[in-house]
Design a protein around this motif. Structure first.
Motif, PDB file in Angstrom:
ATOM      1  N   UNK A 196       0.834  -1.197   0.000  1.00  0.00           N
ATOM      2  CA  UNK A 196       0.000   0.000   0.000  1.00  0.00           C
ATOM      3  C   UNK A 196       0.869   1.247   0.000  1.00  0.00           C
ATOM      4  N   UNK A 197       1.948   1.202   0.774  1.00  0.00           N
ATOM      5  CA  UNK A 197       2.911   2.300   0.818  1.00  0.00           C
ATOM      6  C   UNK A 197       4.206   1.791   0.185  1.00  0.00           C
ATOM      7  N   UNK A 198       4.483   2.170  -1.064  1.00  0.00           N
ATOM      8  CA  UNK A 198       5.652   1.629  -1.773  1.00  0.00           C
ATOM      9  C   UNK A 198       6.955   1.899  -1.015  1.00  0.00           C
ATOM     10  N   UNK A 199       7.863   0.918  -1.078  1.00  0.00           N
ATOM     11  CA  UNK A 199       9.145   1.034  -0.404  1.00  0.00           C
ATOM     12  C   UNK A 199      10.253   0.569  -1.335  1.00  0.00           C
ATOM     13  N   UNK A 200      11.453   1.046  -1.095  1.00  0.00           N
ATOM     14  CA  UNK A 200      12.599   0.601  -1.870  1.00  0.00           C
ATOM     15  C   UNK A 200      12.889  -0.864  -1.561  1.00  0.00           C
ATOM     16  N   UNK A 201      13.406  -1.576  -2.538  1.00  0.00           N
ATOM     17  CA  UNK A 201      13.726  -2.987  -2.341  1.00  0.00           C
ATOM     18  C   UNK A 201      14.858  -3.136  -1.331  1.00  0.00           C
ATOM     19  N   UNK A 202      14.833  -4.245  -0.616  1.00  0.00           N
ATOM     20  CA  UNK A 202      15.907  -4.557   0.331  1.00  0.00           C
ATOM     21  C   UNK A 202      17.060  -5.220  -0.411  1.00  0.00           C
ATOM     22  N   UNK A 203      18.284  -4.858  -0.086  1.00  0.00           N
ATOM     23  CA  UNK A 203      19.432  -5.506  -0.750  1.00  0.00           C
ATOM     24  C   UNK A 203      19.723  -6.904  -0.209  1.00  0.00           C
ATOM     25  N   UNK A 204      19.101  -7.288   0.900  1.00  0.00           N
ATOM     26  CA  UNK A 204      19.445  -8.554   1.549  1.00  0.00           C
ATOM     27  C   UNK A 204      18.272  -9.525   1.698  1.00  0.00           C
ATOM     28  N   UNK A 205      17.042  -9.063   1.512  1.00  0.00           N
ATOM     29  CA  UNK A 205      15.877  -9.917   1.741  1.00  0.00           C
ATOM     30  C   UNK A 205      14.868  -9.760   0.616  1.00  0.00           C
ATOM     31  N   UNK A 229       7.356   4.949  11.030  1.00  0.00           N
ATOM     32  CA  UNK A 229       7.212   6.404  10.999  1.00  0.00           C
ATOM     33  C   UNK A 229       6.209   6.864   9.943  1.00  0.00           C
ATOM     34  N   UNK A 230       6.117   6.152   8.820  1.00  0.00           N
ATOM     35  CA  UNK A 230       5.337   6.653   7.686  1.00  0.00           C
ATOM     36  C   UNK A 230       3.903   6.167   7.640  1.00  0.00           C
ATOM     37  N   UNK A 231       3.572   5.118   8.390  1.00  0.00           N
ATOM     38  CA  UNK A 231       2.238   4.530   8.226  1.00  0.00           C
ATOM     39  C   UNK A 231       1.876   3.688   9.439  1.00  0.00           C
ATOM     40  N   UNK A 232       0.571   3.422   9.568  1.00  0.00           N
ATOM     41  CA  UNK A 232       0.094   2.452  10.547  1.00  0.00           C
ATOM     42  C   UNK A 232       0.178   1.057   9.931  1.00  0.00           C
ATOM     43  N   UNK A 233       0.229   0.046  10.773  1.00  0.00           N
ATOM     44  CA  UNK A 233       0.302  -1.319  10.292  1.00  0.00           C
ATOM     45  C   UNK A 233       1.717  -1.712   9.914  1.00  0.00           C
ATOM     46  N   UNK A 239       2.421  -4.824   4.624  1.00  0.00           N
ATOM     47  CA  UNK A 239       2.769  -6.101   4.014  1.00  0.00           C
ATOM     48  C   UNK A 239       2.398  -6.110   2.535  1.00  0.00           C
ATOM     49  N   UNK A 240       2.952  -7.047   1.801  1.00  0.00           N
ATOM     50  CA  UNK A 240       2.679  -7.138   0.369  1.00  0.00           C
ATOM     51  C   UNK A 240       1.251  -7.609   0.103  1.00  0.00           C
ATOM     52  N   UNK A 241       0.814  -7.352  -1.123  1.00  0.00           N
ATOM     53  CA  UNK A 241      -0.494  -7.833  -1.575  1.00  0.00           C
ATOM     54  C   UNK A 241      -0.628  -9.331  -1.323  1.00  0.00           C
ATOM     55  N   UNK A 242       0.419 -10.093  -1.665  1.00  0.00           N
ATOM     56  CA  UNK A 242       0.333 -11.546  -1.594  1.00  0.00           C
ATOM     57  C   UNK A 242       0.119 -12.042  -0.168  1.00  0.00           C
ATOM     58  N   UNK A 243       0.778 -11.420   0.803  1.00  0.00           N
ATOM     59  CA  UNK A 243       0.586 -11.821   2.193  1.00  0.00           C
ATOM     60  C   UNK A 243      -0.792 -11.401   2.685  1.00  0.00           C
TER      61      UNK A 243
END
Length: 397
Positions: free
Chosen positions: A25-34, A146-150, A153-157
């Motif tokens: 719902x709130x886009x985030x940068x990809x993780x380099x490790x996960x 800091x940016x959102x409640x909840x 999680x991804x759409x799939x989860x």
């Protein structure tokens, strides 16, 4: 049966791919490790709601002891079985585990007794459903970022969380649509008329397997029924015969352990074979094919589905409706039933942050805030609140 290492054969074409996730719902940068699904799993594990599961009842057992399942140990067992199914079927293990670990975050204190009581309290305010409550937890009530409640999680989860038991809209819907699910779907569509992806279906099947195995184990150890009683279930009788044939006379505790291990193994192995057949039958070449197959593709064979029903049919009167357990349930329901109207009529009895939210609302909106507060309680916190408000100690044992 030999299970091929999915590291050799790779990801199935119908598996969910974290690199192709529909996002958050709130886009985030990809993780380099996960991967995206690993991040979901980790956020769930680090949530406050997940920690609370350690002190929430799974099924009431009227004996003191540290070895009976809690809601947390049940959740961990479901996660292990979900990963086993996902690995064997070359699905995404992290997504299967994430759905499994989140599936009970909306449960109340005191297991199903608490849920039944809260459902009655909320009848005039839109009802209460633990699946919808889990969605509220991960999209609204966890306040860590800091940016959102909840947990964002991804759409799939999220779709797996609300649809792991099947579609929620259309001719295949198996339950009424909870108001919050409809509200969130309007904001972030979850395709409620389709099945969830295969990983969520694996988590749902893992939940059934874990329930059967650990409720048999807990019920036997609590003395609610005997090995002779449950041997009348044909599926269990066969396995007890096998144990006697291989090991002869074993001490009771080892028989119980061996039985539980065999129950899990038989269900898992059957689900793997049957699911592979179903996936071939529907011609699943993508995760979208699984969603739109019109039937659950991760499932037991008909004989094992009947074995699952027969175990649950045995446990219902022998465990869940055992006179000792029912007495505990009734006292637990009284705790919830008395707490709700006090908080609704006088929100100041809740902590300041909850009182402020409830005071600002009335009717259904206030009821929902009160339900959020009560559903988040652990067993011992609810008992403490009961003692504080009513000046009496409620003994559940």
């Amino acid at each position: 049966m030999a299970i091929e290492d999915p590291g050799v054969r790779g990801r199935a074409p119908h598996a969910s791919d974290p690199s192709a996730s529909r996002g958050r719902l709130f886009p985030e940068s990809a993780s380099p490790t996960r991967s995206e699904f690993q991040r979901d799993r980790d956020r769930i594990i680090h949530s406050t709601a997940f920690r609370r599961l350690a002190h929430k009842t799974q099924v009431f057992v009227p004996l003191d002891g540290d070895h009976f399942r809690t809601r947390l140990t049940h959740t961990i067992e479901v996660g292990q079985i979900a990963r086993a199914l996902a690995r064997a079927l070359a699905l995404d293990e992290d997504l299967a585990e994430a759905v499994a670990l989140a599936h009970d975050l909306g449960h109340t204190p005191f297991g199903h007794a608490g849920e039944h009581a809260l459902q009655r309290c909320m009848e005039a305010y839109g009802g209460f459903d633990h699946n919808a409550q889990a969605l509220r937890v991960v999209t609204l009530l966890e306040r860590r970022y800091a940016r959102y409640d909840g947990l964002d999680l991804t759409f799939e989860t999220l779709e797996g969380l609300v649809k792991h038991n099947g579609p929620l809209r259309g001719p295949r819907a198996n339950r009424a649509l909870a108001p919050y699910v409809a509200e969130f779907d309007a904001l972030f569509p979850l395709e409620l008329d389709t099945f969830a992806g295969p990983e969520a279906q694996a988590a749902a099947l893992a939940d059934d397997i874990a329930y059967d195995a650990h409720d048999i184990d807990d019920g036997l150890r609590a003395g609610l029924f005997s090995l002779e009683d449950i041997e009348a279930v044909p599926f269990i009788g066969v396995m007890l015969d096998e144990i006697r044939a291989v090991y002869g006379a074993l001490e009771r505790s080892r028989v119980i352990h061996e039985l539980g291990r065999r129950v899990i193994t038989r269900f898992v192995e059957d689900a793997i074979v049957q699911s592979e057949k179903r996936l071939r039958l529907v011609g699943a070449k993508s995760v979208e094919d699984v969603r739109r197959a019109g039937v659950a593709t991760i499932a037991f064979s008909p004989p094992m589905a009947e074995a699952d029903r027969s175990i649950k049919a045995f446990l219902f009167p022998k465990m869940y409706r055992h006179e000792k357990v029912v007495g505990v349930w009734e006292r637990a329901e009284q705790v919830i039933s008395r707490l709700f109207p006090v908080y609704f009529d006088d929100p100041a009895q809740m902590p300041p942050e909850w009182a402020e939210l409830a005071r600002a609302e009335e009717g259904a909106a206030r009821g929902r805030h009160v339900a959020d507060y009560i559903a988040g309680m652990t067993d011992r916190y609810a008992l403490g609140e009961y003692r504080k408000l009513f000046g009496e100690k409620m003994s559940l044992g």
